[in-house]
Scaffold this motif. Structure first.
Motif, PDB file in Angstrom:
ATOM      1  N   ALA A  35       0.816  -1.201   0.000  1.00  0.00           N
ATOM      2  CA  ALA A  35       0.000   0.000   0.000  1.00  0.00           C
ATOM      3  C   ALA A  35       0.850   1.250   0.000  1.00  0.00           C
ATOM      4  O   ALA A  35       2.053   1.215   0.287  1.00  0.00           O
ATOM      5  N   TRP A  36       0.187   2.343  -0.314  1.00  0.00           N
ATOM      6  CA  TRP A  36       0.766   3.673  -0.196  1.00  0.00           C
ATOM      7  C   TRP A  36      -0.077   4.463   0.801  1.00  0.00           C
ATOM      8  O   TRP A  36      -1.307   4.447   0.744  1.00  0.00           O
ATOM      9  N   PHE A  37       0.600   5.139   1.698  1.00  0.00           N
ATOM     10  CA  PHE A  37      -0.016   6.067   2.635  1.00  0.00           C
ATOM     11  C   PHE A  37       0.681   7.414   2.464  1.00  0.00           C
ATOM     12  O   PHE A  37       1.777   7.490   1.899  1.00  0.00           O
ATOM     13  N   ARG A  38       0.061   8.458   2.970  1.00  0.00           N
ATOM     14  CA  ARG A  38       0.697   9.770   2.942  1.00  0.00           C
ATOM     15  C   ARG A  38       0.410  10.510   4.240  1.00  0.00           C
ATOM     16  O   ARG A  38      -0.586  10.250   4.917  1.00  0.00           O
ATOM     17  N   GLN A  39       1.321  11.417   4.543  1.00  0.00           N
ATOM     18  CA  GLN A  39       1.220  12.126   5.813  1.00  0.00           C
ATOM     19  C   GLN A  39       1.702  13.556   5.658  1.00  0.00           C
ATOM     20  O   GLN A  39       2.724  13.813   5.024  1.00  0.00           O
ATOM     21  N   THR A  40       0.944  14.485   6.237  1.00  0.00           N
ATOM     22  CA  THR A  40       1.343  15.887   6.300  1.00  0.00           C
ATOM     23  C   THR A  40       1.648  16.225   7.753  1.00  0.00           C
ATOM     24  O   THR A  40       1.183  15.546   8.669  1.00  0.00           O
ATOM     25  N   PRO A  41       2.432  17.268   7.980  1.00  0.00           N
ATOM     26  CA  PRO A  41       2.847  17.614   9.347  1.00  0.00           C
ATOM     27  C   PRO A  41       1.663  17.793  10.289  1.00  0.00           C
ATOM     28  O   PRO A  41       0.689  18.486   9.957  1.00  0.00           O
ATOM     29  N   GLY A  42       1.754  17.142  11.437  1.00  0.00           N
ATOM     30  CA  GLY A  42       0.718  17.275  12.451  1.00  0.00           C
ATOM     31  C   GLY A  42      -0.495  16.397  12.245  1.00  0.00           C
ATOM     32  O   GLY A  42      -1.431  16.443  13.039  1.00  0.00           O
TER      33      GLY A  42
END
Length: 130
Positions: A35-42
């Motif tokens: 899978a691919w996940f993504r994350q932004t600060p906080g």
């Protein structure tokens, strides 16, 4: 040991395309769920797309609503070592994030949960300028 490694991130303009790649540098991972996940600060890590690789001829793909129709997850059955791809089209600034590759040996109906994955890469940054 399993070491997932992502590549392909960068800075692009809105409307552009980008392709991310992921592989296991240790060449040990033969699991069925990637899978691919993504994350932004906080923020928490969000599901982007997953693939259930249950035979040599292909697999089932799943997408978050926010990327459906724009992103495509794929894994070439002929490649050795294997590579997981995420083709991202029509990118928008809202797609800006660190993108992570994740892997599991289990086929899980909760493929959209980060907790379903044991193996993770360190991430690759995608920045989409307006």
């Amino acid at each position: 040991q399993v070491q997932l490694v992502e590549s392909g991130g960068g800075t692009v303009r809105a409307g552009d395309s980008l392709r991310l790649s992921c592989t296991d540098s240790g060449r040990l991972f033969l699991g069925y769920q990637l899978a691919w996940f993504r994350q932004t600060p906080g923020n928490e890590r969000d599901f982007v797309a997953a693939i259930h690789w249950n035979n040599w001829n292909g697999g089932s793909a799943y997408y978050a609503d926010s990327v459906k129709g724009r992103f495509t997850i794929s894994k070439d059955p002929t490649e050795n070592p294997w590579y997981l791809y995420l083709q991202m089209n029509s990118l928008t600034p809202e797609d800006t994030a660190v993108y992570y590759c994740a892997g599991s040996y289990e086929l899980d109906s909760y493929y959209y949960r980060a907790s379903s994955y044991k193996y993770w890469g360190k991430g690759t940054l995608v920045t989409v300028a307006s």
